[in-house]
Design a protein around this motif. Structure first.
Motif, PDB file in Angstrom:
ATOM      1  N   ALA A  90       0.715  -1.242   0.049  1.00  0.00           N
ATOM      2  CA  ALA A  90       0.073   0.002  -0.055  1.00  0.00           C
ATOM      3  C   ALA A  90       0.848   1.327   0.037  1.00  0.00           C
ATOM      4  CB  ALA A  90      -0.976   0.024   1.205  1.00  0.00           C
ATOM      5  N   VAL A  91       1.818   1.389   0.681  1.00  0.00           N
ATOM      6  CA  VAL A  91       2.745   2.657   1.067  1.00  0.00           C
ATOM      7  C   VAL A  91       3.704   2.527  -0.438  1.00  0.00           C
ATOM      8  CG1 VAL A  91       4.890   3.507   1.835  1.00  0.00           C
ATOM      9  CG2 VAL A  91       2.924   2.415   3.296  1.00  0.00           C
ATOM     10  N   LEU A  92       4.176   1.473  -0.928  1.00  0.00           N
ATOM     11  CA  LEU A  92       4.744   1.720  -2.260  1.00  0.00           C
ATOM     12  C   LEU A  92       3.832   1.944  -3.291  1.00  0.00           C
ATOM     13  CD1 LEU A  92       7.427   0.816  -3.142  1.00  0.00           C
ATOM     14  CD2 LEU A  92       6.833  -1.235  -3.598  1.00  0.00           C
ATOM     15  N   THR A  93       2.608   1.578  -3.382  1.00  0.00           N
ATOM     16  CA  THR A  93       1.592   1.891  -4.627  1.00  0.00           C
ATOM     17  C   THR A  93       1.288   3.422  -4.312  1.00  0.00           C
ATOM     18  OG1 THR A  93       0.718  -0.288  -4.673  1.00  0.00           O
ATOM     19  CG2 THR A  93      -0.401   1.362  -5.562  1.00  0.00           C
ATOM     20  N   ALA A  94       1.090   3.905  -3.216  1.00  0.00           N
ATOM     21  CA  ALA A  94       0.788   5.153  -2.946  1.00  0.00           C
ATOM     22  C   ALA A  94       1.849   6.176  -3.200  1.00  0.00           C
ATOM     23  CB  ALA A  94       0.348   5.421  -1.597  1.00  0.00           C
ATOM     24  N   TYR A  95       3.086   5.736  -3.079  1.00  0.00           N
ATOM     25  CA  TYR A  95       4.432   6.831  -3.428  1.00  0.00           C
ATOM     26  C   TYR A  95       4.462   6.593  -5.042  1.00  0.00           C
ATOM     27  CZ  TYR A  95       9.083   7.586  -4.233  1.00  0.00           C
ATOM     28  OH  TYR A  95      10.364   8.220  -4.636  1.00  0.00           O
ATOM     29  N   HIS A  96       4.302   5.620  -5.376  1.00  0.00           N
ATOM     30  CA  HIS A  96       4.502   5.496  -6.957  1.00  0.00           C
ATOM     31  C   HIS A  96       3.302   6.487  -7.582  1.00  0.00           C
ATOM     32  CE1 HIS A  96       4.516   3.326 -11.082  1.00  0.00           C
ATOM     33  NE2 HIS A  96       5.879   3.782 -10.692  1.00  0.00           N
ATOM     34  N   MET A  97       2.223   6.258  -7.024  1.00  0.00           N
ATOM     35  CA  MET A  97       1.183   7.028  -7.855  1.00  0.00           C
ATOM     36  C   MET A  97       1.291   8.606  -7.787  1.00  0.00           C
ATOM     37  SD  MET A  97      -2.331   4.599  -6.882  1.00  0.00           S
ATOM     38  CE  MET A  97      -3.528   6.068  -7.331  1.00  0.00           C
ATOM     39  N   ARG A  98       1.744   8.715  -6.453  1.00  0.00           N
ATOM     40  CA  ARG A  98       2.077  10.199  -6.201  1.00  0.00           C
ATOM     41  C   ARG A  98       2.925  10.775  -7.082  1.00  0.00           C
ATOM     42  NH1 ARG A  98       2.013   9.436  -0.965  1.00  0.00           N
ATOM     43  NH2 ARG A  98       3.913   8.781  -0.584  1.00  0.00           N
ATOM     44  N   CYS A  99       4.202   9.992  -7.205  1.00  0.00           N
ATOM     45  CA  CYS A  99       5.095  10.376  -7.986  1.00  0.00           C
ATOM     46  C   CYS A  99       4.831  10.553  -9.549  1.00  0.00           C
ATOM     47  CB  CYS A  99       6.462   9.545  -7.954  1.00  0.00           C
ATOM     48  SG  CYS A  99       7.242   9.588  -6.282  1.00  0.00           S
ATOM     49  N   CYS A 100       3.962   9.504  -9.985  1.00  0.00           N
ATOM     50  CA  CYS A 100       3.547   9.535 -11.125  1.00  0.00           C
ATOM     51  C   CYS A 100       2.517  10.529 -11.731  1.00  0.00           C
ATOM     52  CB  CYS A 100       2.977   8.137 -11.667  1.00  0.00           C
ATOM     53  SG  CYS A 100       4.305   6.885 -11.650  1.00  0.00           S
ATOM     54  N   GLN A 101       1.948  11.236 -10.730  1.00  0.00           N
ATOM     55  CA  GLN A 101       0.936  12.271 -11.051  1.00  0.00           C
ATOM     56  C   GLN A 101       1.521  13.572 -11.053  1.00  0.00           C
ATOM     57  OE1 GLN A 101      -1.634  11.979  -7.633  1.00  0.00           O
ATOM     58  NE2 GLN A 101      -2.838  10.200  -8.781  1.00  0.00           N
ATOM     59  N   ARG A 102       2.764  13.600 -10.890  1.00  0.00           N
ATOM     60  CA  ARG A 102       3.617  14.885 -10.826  1.00  0.00           C
ATOM     61  C   ARG A 102       3.709  15.126 -12.557  1.00  0.00           C
ATOM     62  NH1 ARG A 102       6.520  16.866  -6.861  1.00  0.00           N
ATOM     63  NH2 ARG A 102       8.188  17.534  -8.424  1.00  0.00           N
ATOM     64  N   PRO A 103       3.497  16.458 -12.876  1.00  0.00           N
ATOM     65  CA  PRO A 103       3.283  17.032 -14.230  1.00  0.00           C
ATOM     66  C   PRO A 103       4.843  16.631 -14.932  1.00  0.00           C
ATOM     67  CG  PRO A 103       2.472  18.804 -12.875  1.00  0.00           C
ATOM     68  CD  PRO A 103       3.067  17.585 -12.082  1.00  0.00           C
ATOM     69  N   ALA A 104       5.824  16.640 -14.337  1.00  0.00           N
ATOM     70  CA  ALA A 104       6.917  16.482 -14.900  1.00  0.00           C
ATOM     71  C   ALA A 104       7.475  15.089 -15.377  1.00  0.00           C
ATOM     72  CB  ALA A 104       8.135  16.927 -14.373  1.00  0.00           C
ATOM     73  N   TYR A 105       6.734  14.172 -14.584  1.00  0.00           N
ATOM     74  CA  TYR A 105       6.828  12.541 -14.613  1.00  0.00           C
ATOM     75  C   TYR A 105       5.664  12.534 -15.971  1.00  0.00           C
ATOM     76  CZ  TYR A 105       6.043   7.738 -14.591  1.00  0.00           C
ATOM     77  OH  TYR A 105       6.229   6.241 -14.968  1.00  0.00           O
ATOM     78  N   GLN A 106       4.412  13.000 -16.081  1.00  0.00           N
ATOM     79  CA  GLN A 106       3.629  12.849 -17.274  1.00  0.00           C
ATOM     80  C   GLN A 106       4.171  13.136 -18.481  1.00  0.00           C
ATOM     81  OE1 GLN A 106      -0.015  14.242 -15.616  1.00  0.00           O
ATOM     82  NE2 GLN A 106      -0.224  12.685 -14.214  1.00  0.00           N
ATOM     83  N   ARG A 107       4.988  14.521 -18.411  1.00  0.00           N
ATOM     84  CA  ARG A 107       5.500  15.035 -19.650  1.00  0.00           C
ATOM     85  C   ARG A 107       6.464  14.013 -20.215  1.00  0.00           C
ATOM     86  NH1 ARG A 107       5.280  19.770 -16.830  1.00  0.00           N
ATOM     87  NH2 ARG A 107       7.519  19.808 -16.256  1.00  0.00           N
ATOM     88  N   SER A 108       7.416  13.365 -19.390  1.00  0.00           N
ATOM     89  CA  SER A 108       8.307  12.590 -19.489  1.00  0.00           C
ATOM     90  C   SER A 108       7.804  11.248 -20.348  1.00  0.00           C
ATOM     91  CB  SER A 108       9.268  12.088 -18.558  1.00  0.00           C
ATOM     92  OG  SER A 108       8.718  11.336 -17.501  1.00  0.00           O
ATOM     93  N   VAL A 109       6.747  10.875 -19.904  1.00  0.00           N
ATOM     94  CA  VAL A 109       6.147   9.552 -20.462  1.00  0.00           C
ATOM     95  C   VAL A 109       5.563   9.945 -21.712  1.00  0.00           C
ATOM     96  CG1 VAL A 109       4.226   8.040 -20.245  1.00  0.00           C
ATOM     97  CG2 VAL A 109       5.393   8.609 -18.116  1.00  0.00           C
ATOM     98  N   GLU A 110       5.141  11.075 -22.006  1.00  0.00           N
ATOM     99  CA  GLU A 110       4.340  11.589 -23.180  1.00  0.00           C
ATOM    100  C   GLU A 110       5.650  11.728 -24.068  1.00  0.00           C
ATOM    101  OE1 GLU A 110       2.261  15.326 -22.386  1.00  0.00           O
ATOM    102  OE2 GLU A 110       0.813  14.267 -21.387  1.00  0.00           O
ATOM    103  N   GLN A 111       6.448  12.195 -23.520  1.00  0.00           N
ATOM    104  CA  GLN A 111       7.676  12.321 -24.598  1.00  0.00           C
ATOM    105  C   GLN A 111       8.285  10.933 -25.141  1.00  0.00           C
ATOM    106  OE1 GLN A 111      10.365  14.876 -22.798  1.00  0.00           O
ATOM    107  NE2 GLN A 111       9.171  16.476 -23.099  1.00  0.00           N
ATOM    108  N   ARG A 112       8.426   9.991 -24.300  1.00  0.00           N
ATOM    109  CA  ARG A 112       8.946   8.786 -24.450  1.00  0.00           C
ATOM    110  C   ARG A 112       7.955   8.190 -25.385  1.00  0.00           C
ATOM    111  NH1 ARG A 112       8.469   5.264 -19.656  1.00  0.00           N
ATOM    112  NH2 ARG A 112       6.313   5.019 -20.467  1.00  0.00           N
ATOM    113  N   ASN A 113       6.775   8.021 -25.272  1.00  0.00           N
ATOM    114  CA  ASN A 113       5.839   7.458 -25.989  1.00  0.00           C
ATOM    115  C   ASN A 113       5.456   8.034 -27.305  1.00  0.00           C
ATOM    116  OD1 ASN A 113       4.947   5.722 -23.981  1.00  0.00           O
ATOM    117  ND2 ASN A 113       3.271   7.030 -23.400  1.00  0.00           N
TER     118      ASN A 113
END
Length: 116
Positions: A90-113
């Motif tokens: 639960a802690v690991l999943t919440a942490y990962h989701m919190r980080c993945c919701q950051r705009p910079a992470y989302q931009r990096s995924v969009e650029q990679r895709n």
């Protein structure tokens, strides 16, 4: 943190995904997988004390590396796993989701895709 990457995930890459180059080493890969799980459990214990991110309230380069490792572990089907359950999961999943919701992470995924 770099041990999670170098001693765990890279061993999988080297001796599983690139076994035609480096040679297959299933025992080493299994040991690496267990190392990843034990390291993640230690990191979760730290997160429970530190707060939202590895260094507390502030997102840092350490978080970028850990999220990269979590994404990699998921890509090679090491996560999710029955070996990490309950509060640790639960802690690991919440942490990962919190980080993945950051705009910079989302931009990096969009650029990679976009490059794929």
């Amino acid at each position: 943190m770099t041990e999670l990457d170098a001693q765990g995930l890279w061993l999988h890459r080297k001796h599983q995904a690139l076994k035609q180059v480096f040679g297959a080493a299933p025992e080493a890969v299994e040991h690496a997988r267990q190392h990843v799980y034990s390291t993640l459990k230690i990191l979760v214990a730290h997160l429970q004390e530190a707060g939202d991110y590895l260094l507390g309230a502030n997102f840092s380069a350490a978080d970028i590396l850990l999220v990269h490792c979590l994404d990699w572990a998921s890509a090679i089907k090491w996560l999710p796993t029955p070996e990490i359950t309950g509060e640790v999961e639960a802690v690991l999943t919440a942490y990962h989701m919190r980080c993945c919701q950051r705009p910079a992470y989302q931009r990096s995924v969009e650029q990679r895709n976009a490059k794929m």
